[in-house]
Design a protein around this motif. Structure first.
Motif, PDB file in Angstrom:
ATOM      1  N   TYR A 249       0.818  -1.210   0.000  1.00 12.45           N
ATOM      2  CA  TYR A 249       0.000   0.000   0.000  1.00 12.45           C
ATOM      3  C   TYR A 249       0.855   1.264   0.000  1.00 12.45           C
ATOM      4  CZ  TYR A 249      -4.361  -2.540   0.778  1.00 12.45           C
ATOM      5  OH  TYR A 249      -5.447  -3.359   0.633  1.00 12.45           O
ATOM      6  N   MET A 250       2.177   1.104   0.156  1.00 14.07           N
ATOM      7  CA  MET A 250       3.070   2.254   0.153  1.00 14.07           C
ATOM      8  C   MET A 250       3.495   2.636  -1.262  1.00 14.07           C
ATOM      9  SD  MET A 250       5.498   1.010   3.324  1.00 14.07           S
ATOM     10  CE  MET A 250       6.375   2.548   3.557  1.00 14.07           C
ATOM     11  N   ASP A 251       3.368   1.709  -2.203  1.00 14.76           N
ATOM     12  CA  ASP A 251       3.972   1.907  -3.520  1.00 14.76           C
ATOM     13  C   ASP A 251       3.395   3.097  -4.275  1.00 14.76           C
ATOM     14  OD1 ASP A 251       1.534   0.686  -3.847  1.00 14.76           O
ATOM     15  OD2 ASP A 251       2.201  -0.798  -5.297  1.00 14.76           O
ATOM     16  N   GLU A 252       2.073   3.269  -4.277  1.00 16.88           N
ATOM     17  CA  GLU A 252       1.471   4.356  -5.046  1.00 16.88           C
ATOM     18  C   GLU A 252       1.874   5.729  -4.514  1.00 16.88           C
ATOM     19  OE1 GLU A 252      -2.705   3.981  -5.560  1.00 16.88           O
ATOM     20  OE2 GLU A 252      -2.632   1.809  -5.879  1.00 16.88           O
ATOM     21  N   ILE A 253       2.116   5.820  -3.200  1.00 15.35           N
ATOM     22  CA  ILE A 253       2.533   7.089  -2.611  1.00 15.35           C
ATOM     23  C   ILE A 253       4.005   7.344  -2.915  1.00 15.35           C
ATOM     24  CG2 ILE A 253       2.819   8.374  -0.471  1.00 15.35           C
ATOM     25  CD1 ILE A 253      -0.088   7.985  -1.347  1.00 15.35           C
ATOM     26  N   MET A 254       4.845   6.375  -2.640  1.00 13.01           N
ATOM     27  CA  MET A 254       6.280   6.573  -2.843  1.00 13.01           C
ATOM     28  C   MET A 254       6.616   6.695  -4.329  1.00 13.01           C
ATOM     29  SD  MET A 254       7.926   4.186   0.160  1.00 13.01           S
ATOM     30  CE  MET A 254       9.546   4.905  -0.053  1.00 13.01           C
ATOM     31  N   GLY A 255       5.767   6.123  -5.177  1.00 11.46           N
ATOM     32  CA  GLY A 255       5.969   6.280  -6.612  1.00 11.46           C
ATOM     33  C   GLY A 255       5.792   7.715  -7.079  1.00 11.46           C
ATOM     34  N   ARG A 256       5.172   8.564  -6.245  1.00 16.79           N
ATOM     35  CA  ARG A 256       4.993   9.981  -6.569  1.00 16.79           C
ATOM     36  C   ARG A 256       6.018  10.862  -5.863  1.00 16.79           C
ATOM     37  NH1 ARG A 256      -1.577  10.089  -5.554  1.00 16.79           N
ATOM     38  NH2 ARG A 256      -2.000   8.075  -6.541  1.00 16.79           N
ATOM     39  N   ASP A 257       6.663  10.318  -4.851  1.00 11.72           N
ATOM     40  CA  ASP A 257       7.606  11.115  -4.065  1.00 11.72           C
ATOM     41  C   ASP A 257       8.970  11.246  -4.725  1.00 11.72           C
ATOM     42  OD1 ASP A 257       5.900  11.760  -2.005  1.00 11.72           O
ATOM     43  OD2 ASP A 257       6.409   9.995  -0.807  1.00 11.72           O
ATOM     44  N   TYR A 258       9.349  10.255  -5.532  1.00 13.34           N
ATOM     45  CA  TYR A 258      10.705  10.221  -6.067  1.00 13.34           C
ATOM     46  C   TYR A 258      10.679  10.006  -7.582  1.00 13.34           C
ATOM     47  CZ  TYR A 258      10.919   9.212  -1.128  1.00 13.34           C
ATOM     48  OH  TYR A 258      10.721   9.265   0.222  1.00 13.34           O
ATOM     49  N   LYS A 259      11.696  10.501  -8.237  1.00 12.49           N
ATOM     50  CA  LYS A 259      11.771  10.394  -9.692  1.00 12.49           C
ATOM     51  C   LYS A 259      11.672   8.940 -10.148  1.00 12.49           C
ATOM     52  CE  LYS A 259      12.562  12.760 -13.540  1.00 12.49           C
ATOM     53  NZ  LYS A 259      11.781  13.943 -13.941  1.00 12.49           N
ATOM     54  N   ASN A 260      12.425   8.096  -9.499  1.00 12.30           N
ATOM     55  CA  ASN A 260      12.406   6.659  -9.800  1.00 12.30           C
ATOM     56  C   ASN A 260      12.264   5.889  -8.496  1.00 12.30           C
ATOM     57  OD1 ASN A 260      13.226   6.733 -12.802  1.00 12.30           O
ATOM     58  ND2 ASN A 260      14.888   7.878 -11.811  1.00 12.30           N
ATOM     59  N   PHE A 261      11.342   4.944  -8.493  1.00 12.90           N
ATOM     60  CA  PHE A 261      11.103   4.150  -7.289  1.00 12.90           C
ATOM     61  C   PHE A 261      10.978   2.678  -7.680  1.00 12.90           C
ATOM     62  CE2 PHE A 261       7.935   2.406  -4.153  1.00 12.90           C
ATOM     63  CZ  PHE A 261       8.845   2.301  -3.109  1.00 12.90           C
ATOM     64  N   VAL A 262      11.766   1.835  -7.015  1.00 13.46           N
ATOM     65  CA  VAL A 262      11.788   0.397  -7.310  1.00 13.46           C
ATOM     66  C   VAL A 262      11.457  -0.369  -6.036  1.00 13.46           C
ATOM     67  CG1 VAL A 262      13.174  -1.555  -8.117  1.00 13.46           C
ATOM     68  CG2 VAL A 262      13.530   0.725  -9.095  1.00 13.46           C
ATOM     69  N   MET A 263      10.565  -1.355  -6.166  1.00 11.37           N
ATOM     70  CA  MET A 263      10.237  -2.244  -5.050  1.00 11.37           C
ATOM     71  C   MET A 263      10.706  -3.652  -5.384  1.00 11.37           C
ATOM     72  SD  MET A 263       6.363  -1.048  -4.058  1.00 11.37           S
ATOM     73  CE  MET A 263       6.219  -2.394  -2.885  1.00 11.37           C
ATOM     74  N   LEU A 264      11.497  -4.229  -4.478  1.00 13.11           N
ATOM     75  CA  LEU A 264      12.037  -5.568  -4.671  1.00 13.11           C
ATOM     76  C   LEU A 264      11.723  -6.408  -3.446  1.00 13.11           C
ATOM     77  CD1 LEU A 264      13.827  -7.563  -6.317  1.00 13.11           C
ATOM     78  CD2 LEU A 264      15.787  -6.629  -5.072  1.00 13.11           C
ATOM     79  N   GLU A 265      11.074  -7.533  -3.653  1.00 11.64           N
ATOM     80  CA  GLU A 265      10.729  -8.398  -2.529  1.00 11.64           C
ATOM     81  C   GLU A 265      11.982  -8.939  -1.867  1.00 11.64           C
ATOM     82  OE1 GLU A 265       8.092 -11.462  -3.749  1.00 11.64           O
ATOM     83  OE2 GLU A 265       6.334 -10.176  -3.685  1.00 11.64           O
ATOM     84  N   ALA A 266      11.981  -8.926  -0.546  1.00 10.05           N
ATOM     85  CA  ALA A 266      13.108  -9.451   0.213  1.00 10.05           C
ATOM     86  C   ALA A 266      12.597  -9.900   1.569  1.00 10.05           C
ATOM     87  CB  ALA A 266      14.192  -8.387   0.376  1.00 10.05           C
ATOM     88  N   LEU A 267      13.439 -10.635   2.312  1.00  8.20           N
ATOM     89  CA  LEU A 267      13.042 -11.129   3.623  1.00  8.20           C
ATOM     90  C   LEU A 267      13.113 -10.029   4.675  1.00  8.20           C
ATOM     91  CD1 LEU A 267      14.777 -14.629   3.661  1.00  8.20           C
ATOM     92  CD2 LEU A 267      12.387 -14.097   3.213  1.00  8.20           C
ATOM     93  N   THR A 268      13.909  -9.009   4.431  1.00  8.36           N
ATOM     94  CA  THR A 268      14.009  -7.886   5.359  1.00  8.36           C
ATOM     95  C   THR A 268      13.352  -6.669   4.735  1.00  8.36           C
ATOM     96  OG1 THR A 268      16.180  -7.345   4.463  1.00  8.36           O
ATOM     97  CG2 THR A 268      16.112  -8.697   6.441  1.00  8.36           C
ATOM     98  N   PHE A 269      12.982  -5.729   5.568  1.00  9.58           N
ATOM     99  CA  PHE A 269      12.288  -4.525   5.115  1.00  9.58           C
ATOM    100  C   PHE A 269      13.283  -3.379   5.193  1.00  9.58           C
ATOM    101  CE2 PHE A 269       9.154  -1.124   5.340  1.00  9.58           C
ATOM    102  CZ  PHE A 269       8.202  -1.579   4.436  1.00  9.58           C
ATOM    103  N   MET A 270      13.996  -3.137   4.070  1.00  5.99           N
ATOM    104  CA  MET A 270      15.018  -2.098   4.063  1.00  5.99           C
ATOM    105  C   MET A 270      14.787  -1.171   2.898  1.00  5.99           C
ATOM    106  SD  MET A 270      18.485  -4.125   5.099  1.00  5.99           S
ATOM    107  CE  MET A 270      18.479  -5.117   3.623  1.00  5.99           C
ATOM    108  N   LEU A 271      15.248   0.033   3.028  1.00  7.73           N
ATOM    109  CA  LEU A 271      15.118   1.002   1.959  1.00  7.73           C
ATOM    110  C   LEU A 271      16.464   1.654   1.730  1.00  7.73           C
ATOM    111  CD1 LEU A 271      12.340   3.495   1.319  1.00  7.73           C
ATOM    112  CD2 LEU A 271      14.660   4.313   1.425  1.00  7.73           C
ATOM    113  N   LYS A 272      16.851   1.831   0.470  1.00 10.94           N
ATOM    114  CA  LYS A 272      18.094   2.543   0.194  1.00 10.94           C
ATOM    115  C   LYS A 272      17.848   3.549  -0.931  1.00 10.94           C
ATOM    116  CE  LYS A 272      20.070  -0.622  -3.194  1.00 10.94           C
ATOM    117  NZ  LYS A 272      21.234  -1.381  -3.612  1.00 10.94           N
ATOM    118  N   THR A 273      18.555   4.640  -0.878  1.00 10.93           N
ATOM    119  CA  THR A 273      18.505   5.619  -1.970  1.00 10.93           C
ATOM    120  C   THR A 273      19.736   5.421  -2.833  1.00 10.93           C
ATOM    121  OG1 THR A 273      19.627   7.255  -0.579  1.00 10.93           O
ATOM    122  CG2 THR A 273      17.226   7.311  -0.636  1.00 10.93           C
ATOM    123  N   LEU A 274      19.541   5.442  -4.145  1.00  9.58           N
ATOM    124  CA  LEU A 274      20.631   5.191  -5.081  1.00  9.58           C
ATOM    125  C   LEU A 274      21.260   6.503  -5.549  1.00  9.58           C
ATOM    126  CD1 LEU A 274      18.895   2.442  -7.237  1.00  9.58           C
ATOM    127  CD2 LEU A 274      20.402   2.127  -5.275  1.00  9.58           C
TER     128      LEU A 274
END
Length: 362
Positions: A337-362
């Protein structure tokens, strides 16, 4: 006289034995005729056990493996679960504390609110009552592991942020069963977050206080019959991340709040994961899903969805945000449910499934 009584007793035992065998055999024998007409869906949020390998090397595990395989596929499993759950909810029956340490996957709280109860040594209850704090050595190991990842990202010019959504019972503790007692003032997650904040050099964000504050203001932030937050809860999570990355964030009272509707203007009614675990998905579906309706509506967003060579799914959002940031989130199911919001916050936004919940800026 004695012989006649003995004969009668023997006949009664035979009748009882026949009835007992029939009760065992009829469900199994009838299953092949009805299985295609009843619900056999896996509702337990886990993969069913596979049939064990038949080999000499696996000889000691075959019996237990077959038992696990059969228990996952026992005839009329969902129907029995449905009946049992319906009776519990209809009668107000609640489980005693000890049962939550065994195999109870769903906690039935007050007003029929449902909460997830982890299994296989990860029961929700120890964390709820404060009986599973980490040792100092465990905390050191966890912090060192995350710091190592952060250092690797830093070498390529990437900033790591650790974002943690709270479990539902941490936001709605007063709706948990009375048999569980009061929630601890200091849970294992509180301990972990405090330790991480003082032992790593990257941001650690725990959304519990923000979600509790919104709930106290009257905003519903979690689904009643699901283990996850709703769009409002997810929105608040995205704003905590935006505050860290962009230096700015929005609050709920700045926006128009309304119900998510389908293309025909009707409320979106959906089964929820905890209701499905009880076998009551269709009956206890929810159409209440409040969301922020006016957030950055002028920012075009485009989503692509792929499966990479390793089988992990990922999504890419591209927008007209007024920044040049690229953000990638390693996530679990709370992120959807976060994707549609964060997809508007940043120029490029990528979601990748993982066992941990981490976020990094490239």
């Amino acid at each position: 006289m004695k012989t006649m009584k003995s004969d009668t007793t023997a006949k009664q035992r035979i009748v009882m034995l026949v009835i007992f065998v029939a009760l065992l055999a009829v469900p199994i024998l009838s299953w092949s005729f009805v299985r295609n007409y009843v619900n056999t869906e896996n509702m337990e949020n886990r993969s069913f056990a596979e049939f064990p390998e038949i080999s000499l090397e696996n000889a000691w595990n075959i019996t237990a493996g077959i038992d696990d395989w059969f228990n996952d596929r026992i005839p009329y499993k969902n129907q029995v679960m449905n009946l049992t759950s319906t009776i519990k909810l209809a009668t107000g029956a609640k489980s005693p504390l000890v049962s939550y340490y065994s195999d109870t996957r769903v906690i039935i709280g007050k007003d029929d609110w449902l909460f997830y109860n982890g299994t296989e040594g990860e029961s929700t209850i120890p964390d709820y009552i404060g009986g599973n704090l980490y040792t100092e050595e465990e905390l050191k190991t966890l912090a060192a592991g995350y710091q190592k990842v952060a250092d690797q990202y830093k070498e390529v010019g990437t900033k790591l942020i650790l974002f943690i959504p709270p479990n539902k019972e941490q936001v709605y503790p007063e709706l948990m069963p009375d048999s569980l007692g009061e929630i601890t003032e200091y849970s294992r997650m509180d301990q972990f977050v405090d330790y991480m904040k003082s032992h790593v050099d990257f941001p650690v964000i725990y959304a519990k206080d923000t979600l509790r504050a919104a709930r106290e203001e009257g905003y519903p932030v979690y689904f009643k019959y699901d283990s996850h937050w709703n769009y409002l809860g997810a929105f608040l999570g995205t704003q905590l991340i935006a505050e860290e990355i962009l230096g700015e964030s929005d609050t709920l009272d700045e926006h128009i709040i309304g119900q998510c509707l389908d293309f025909e203007g009707n409320p979106i009614k959906a089964d929820r994961d905890l209701a499905r675990m009880l076998g009551l998905g269709p009956k206890y579906s929810e159409s209440e899903n409040p969301a922020v309706l006016d957030y950055k509506t002028d920012v075009y967003e485009h989503m692509g969805y792929w499966v990479n060579e390793e089988g992990a799914t990922y999504m890419i959002w591209i927008s007209l945000a007024d920044n040049d940031l690229s953000v990638m989130m390693y996530h679990d199911s709370f992120a959807y449910y976060m994707d549609e919001i964060m997809g508007r916050d940043y120029k490029n936004f990528v979601m990748l499934e993982a066992l941990t919940f981490m976020l990094k800026t490239l």
